[in-house]
Design an enzyme around this catalytic site. Structure first.
Site, mmCIF file in Angstrom:
data_model
loop_
_atom_site.group_PDB
_atom_site.id
_atom_site.type_symbol
_atom_site.label_atom_id
_atom_site.label_comp_id
_atom_site.label_asym_id
_atom_site.label_seq_id
_atom_site.Cartn_x
_atom_site.Cartn_y
_atom_site.Cartn_z
ATOM 1 N NE ARG A 26 13.523 55.198 23.038
ATOM 2 C CZ ARG A 26 13.045 55.327 24.265
ATOM 3 N NH1 ARG A 26 11.746 55.204 24.494
ATOM 4 N NH2 ARG A 26 13.846 55.608 25.279
ATOM 5 C CG ASP A 27 11.667 58.768 25.680
ATOM 6 O OD1 ASP A 27 10.465 59.044 25.623
ATOM 7 O OD2 ASP A 27 12.234 58.446 26.738
ATOM 8 C CG HIS A 218 15.654 57.964 30.531
ATOM 9 N ND1 HIS A 218 15.959 57.691 29.211
ATOM 10 C CD2 HIS A 218 14.326 58.239 30.530
ATOM 11 C CE1 HIS A 218 14.876 57.804 28.471
ATOM 12 N NE2 HIS A 218 13.862 58.135 29.253
ATOM 13 C CG HIS A 220 10.494 61.382 30.875
ATOM 14 N ND1 HIS A 220 9.992 61.554 29.613
ATOM 15 C CD2 HIS A 220 11.200 60.221 30.838
ATOM 16 C CE1 HIS A 220 10.348 60.529 28.855
ATOM 17 N NE2 HIS A 220 11.089 59.706 29.575
ATOM 18 C CB CYS A 251 6.474 56.016 28.085
ATOM 19 S SG CYS A 251 5.898 54.348 27.798
ATOM 20 C CG ASN A 260 13.060 62.127 27.195
ATOM 21 O OD1 ASN A 260 12.177 61.847 26.400
ATOM 22 N ND2 ASN A 260 13.744 61.208 27.842
HETATM 23 P P1 HMG Z 1 2.034 41.538 22.756
HETATM 24 O O1 HMG Z 1 0.807 41.969 22.036
HETATM 25 O O2 HMG Z 1 1.875 41.017 24.139
HETATM 26 O O3 HMG Z 1 2.937 40.490 21.990
HETATM 27 O O4 HMG Z 1 3.028 42.762 22.763
HETATM 28 P P2 HMG Z 1 2.751 39.421 20.909
HETATM 29 O O5 HMG Z 1 4.013 38.627 20.949
HETATM 30 O O6 HMG Z 1 1.442 38.724 21.105
HETATM 31 O O7 HMG Z 1 2.717 40.248 19.551
HETATM 32 C C1 HMG Z 1 1.605 40.962 19.086
HETATM 33 C C2 HMG Z 1 1.816 41.264 17.614
HETATM 34 O O8 HMG Z 1 2.964 42.096 17.469
HETATM 35 C C3 HMG Z 1 2.115 40.036 16.779
HETATM 36 O O9 HMG Z 1 1.649 40.325 15.475
HETATM 37 C C4 HMG Z 1 3.621 39.974 16.764
HETATM 38 O O10 HMG Z 1 4.152 39.310 15.656
HETATM 39 C C5 HMG Z 1 3.969 41.445 16.704
HETATM 40 P P3 HMG Z 1 0.273 39.709 14.930
HETATM 41 O O11 HMG Z 1 0.454 38.234 15.017
HETATM 42 O O12 HMG Z 1 -0.804 40.212 15.848
HETATM 43 O O13 HMG Z 1 0.175 40.252 13.533
HETATM 44 N N1 HMG Z 1 5.272 41.740 17.306
HETATM 45 C C6 HMG Z 1 6.163 42.546 16.740
HETATM 46 N N2 HMG Z 1 6.189 43.203 15.561
HETATM 47 C C7 HMG Z 1 7.275 43.942 15.297
HETATM 48 N N3 HMG Z 1 8.334 44.058 16.155
HETATM 49 C C8 HMG Z 1 8.341 43.432 17.330
HETATM 50 C C9 HMG Z 1 7.225 42.637 17.660
HETATM 51 N N4 HMG Z 1 6.922 41.880 18.728
HETATM 52 C C10 HMG Z 1 5.732 41.356 18.506
HETATM 53 N N5 HMG Z 1 9.386 43.562 18.150
HETATM 54 C C11 HMG Z 1 5.213 43.757 22.859
HETATM 55 C C12 HMG Z 1 4.292 42.679 23.423
HETATM 56 C C13 HMG Z 1 6.434 43.802 23.774
HETATM 57 C C14 HMG Z 1 5.611 43.356 21.455
HETATM 58 C C15 HMG Z 1 4.435 45.112 22.862
HETATM 59 O O14 HMG Z 1 3.909 45.322 24.128
HETATM 60 C C16 HMG Z 1 5.320 46.285 22.511
HETATM 61 O O15 HMG Z 1 5.839 46.356 21.425
HETATM 62 N N6 HMG Z 1 5.466 47.252 23.445
HETATM 63 C C17 HMG Z 1 6.323 48.417 23.229
HETATM 64 C C18 HMG Z 1 5.879 49.581 24.070
HETATM 65 C C19 HMG Z 1 6.835 50.719 23.896
HETATM 66 O O16 HMG Z 1 7.570 50.804 22.924
HETATM 67 N N7 HMG Z 1 6.825 51.651 24.871
HETATM 68 C C20 HMG Z 1 7.709 52.801 24.829
HETATM 69 C C21 HMG Z 1 9.145 52.465 25.054
HETATM 70 S S1 HMG Z 1 9.598 52.258 26.771
HETATM 71 C C22 HMG Z 1 9.843 53.869 27.336
HETATM 72 O O17 HMG Z 1 9.532 54.813 26.663
HETATM 73 C C23 HMG Z 1 10.564 54.086 28.646
HETATM 74 C C24 HMG Z 1 12.015 54.559 28.450
HETATM 75 O O18 HMG Z 1 12.087 55.744 27.699
HETATM 76 C C25 HMG Z 1 12.674 54.771 29.825
HETATM 77 C C26 HMG Z 1 11.804 55.640 30.764
HETATM 78 O O19 HMG Z 1 11.475 56.788 30.408
HETATM 79 O O20 HMG Z 1 11.492 55.098 31.829
HETATM 80 C C27 HMG Z 1 12.839 53.474 27.728
HETATM 81 MG MG MG Z 2 11.758 57.765 28.554
#
Ligand code: HMG
Ligand code: MG
Length: 314
Positions: A26-27, A218, A220, A251, A260
């Site tokens: 994933r990450d 966690h 990096h 990210c 990581n």
């Molecule tokens: P948004 O654009 O504000 O939300 O995104 P929305 O509700 O307006 O949705 C936009 C579109 O996405 C819509 O489709 C929704 O249906 C669709 P459209 O009408 O335009 O065709 N949608 C989805 N589709 C599939 N699955 C879903 C979903 N939700 C909405 N779940 C949202 C808000 C949260 C969805 C967006 O910002 C997002 O997906 N962000 C994810 C970012 C991400 O994955 N970042 C990396 C992970 S975090 C990380 O790495 C840190 C970590 O490792 C820890 C660390 O290191 O600190 C965990």
């Molecule tokens: Mg991470």
């Protein structure tokens, strides 16, 4: 020479088992420039499943517009050979993600937010409060379905947009996620900016409010501090560590975030400390080297490089 040396004084008498949460699929793969084929992701998870790992974060059901690298989450999850006794959590940002994850067969999910407003806005387009509001129905549905939920707090030691992140903010968000029903809170140094004394102080403050047994770390490795930070946190009593095979990751919405800490290097250090992980290090090294060949770049794991089995960068 044996891999095991003398345990750190701060670790004496503590429980001698550490659970690694492998976040590579994933990450590790969410930040790749090219889209990795689903078949490669499936093979990675299946190889990891044969190393003795107990927890492998398989993918994330976020918006494919935001993270196209993992748009194949359902295909990947359906394709893996899930082994009994191994947990395969997936990331979900909201109810849509939860529904998709459940439809694909996920039995454990992870929700994620941050201690920094500026980062959270860029990563999930929500304030911290809005994100927690989104999690409430996810946790309710998960409780009804018997699905375990992990919680992530990002930017616990610094934010690429806000700069310093007050420890009190980390404590507040971690406590909220725990109170909501997350069984474990993973504290993320998203941009690898922390150093051991800071990591220790942050962990101590959180552990005063959330039981240490419900905390994970966690890190990096952007600035080469991850192993030192992990050691400091182990000395504080943490026994769950997130890492990614071959040291991939980052990210896409955290400016400057890189990989990581490599799982191979963490396992090597833990073995040296006399802390058991149940992981076959040689198999893990082979899996990381296999992945680096798929990604056509050198492994970031120093232990893998030192194994003599790594091929020169292609
Ligand atoms: P948004 O654009 O504000 O939300 O995104 P929305 O509700 O307006 O949705 C936009 C579109 O996405 C819509 O489709 C929704 O249906 C669709 P459209 O009408 O335009 O065709 N949608 C989805 N589709 C599939 N699955 C879903 C979903 N939700 C909405 N779940 C949202 C808000 C949260 C969805 C967006 O910002 C997002 O997906 N962000 C994810 C970012 C991400 O994955 N970042 C990396 C992970 S975090 C990380 O790495 C840190 C970590 O490792 C820890 C660390 O290191 O600190 C965990
Ligand atoms: Mg991470």
């Amino acid at each position: 020479m044996s891999r095991s040396d003398q345990g750190s004084p701060g670790l004496r008498g503590a429980a001698d088992r550490v659970r690694i949460v492998e976040v590579g699929p994933r990450d590790g793969l969410q930040n790749e420039k090219t889209i990795i084929p689903a078949a490669t992701k499936i093979e990675l998870i299946d190889r990891l499943s044969a190393t003795g790992l107990e927890t492998i974060e398989a993918t994330s059901f976020v918006s494919p517009k935001w993270v196209p690298q993992l748009a194949d989450a359902a295909e990947v999850f359906a394709g893996i050979a899930r082994r009994p006794g191994i947990r395969y959590p997936v990331l979900v940002p909201n109810e849509t993600g939860y529904a998709r994850a459940r439809e694909a067969g996920a039995e454990e999910v992870a929700v994620f937010t941050a201690a920094s407003e500026a980062f959270n806005q860029r990563n999930i387009n929500a304030t911290i409060e809005e994100s927690i509001t989104r999690f409430v129905p996810v946790l309710e549905r998960a409780a009804a379905d018997g699905v375990a939920v992990r919680g992530y707090v990002s930017t616990v030691l610094g934010c690429p947009y806000q700069g310093e992140v007050p420890v009190a903010d980390v404590v507040r968000v971690a406590r909220r996620l725990h109170a909501l029903g997350c069984y474990e809170i993973s504290l993320g140094d998203t941009i690898g900016i922390g150093t051991p004394a800071k990591a220790r102080a942050m962990l101590r403050a959180v552990a005063a409010e959330v039981p240490i047994g419900a905390l994970a770390v966690h890190f990096h490795d952007t600035r080469g501090q991850a192993l030192a930070n992990i050691l400091a946190c182990l000395e504080e009593g943490v026994r769950v560590v997130d890492s990614a095979v071959s040291g991939t990751g980052g990210c896409p919405y955290a400016r400057g975030a890189t990989g990581n800490v490599a799982s191979e290097d963490v396992v090597y250090m833990l073995e040296g400390l006399g802390l058991d992980t149940g992981i076959d290090l040689d198999r893990l090294i082979d899996t990381g080297l296999w992945l680096s060949r798929q990604l056509q770049r050198e492994t970031s794991s120093k232990v893998a490089r030192a194994s003599g089995r790594a091929e020169p960068a292609v």
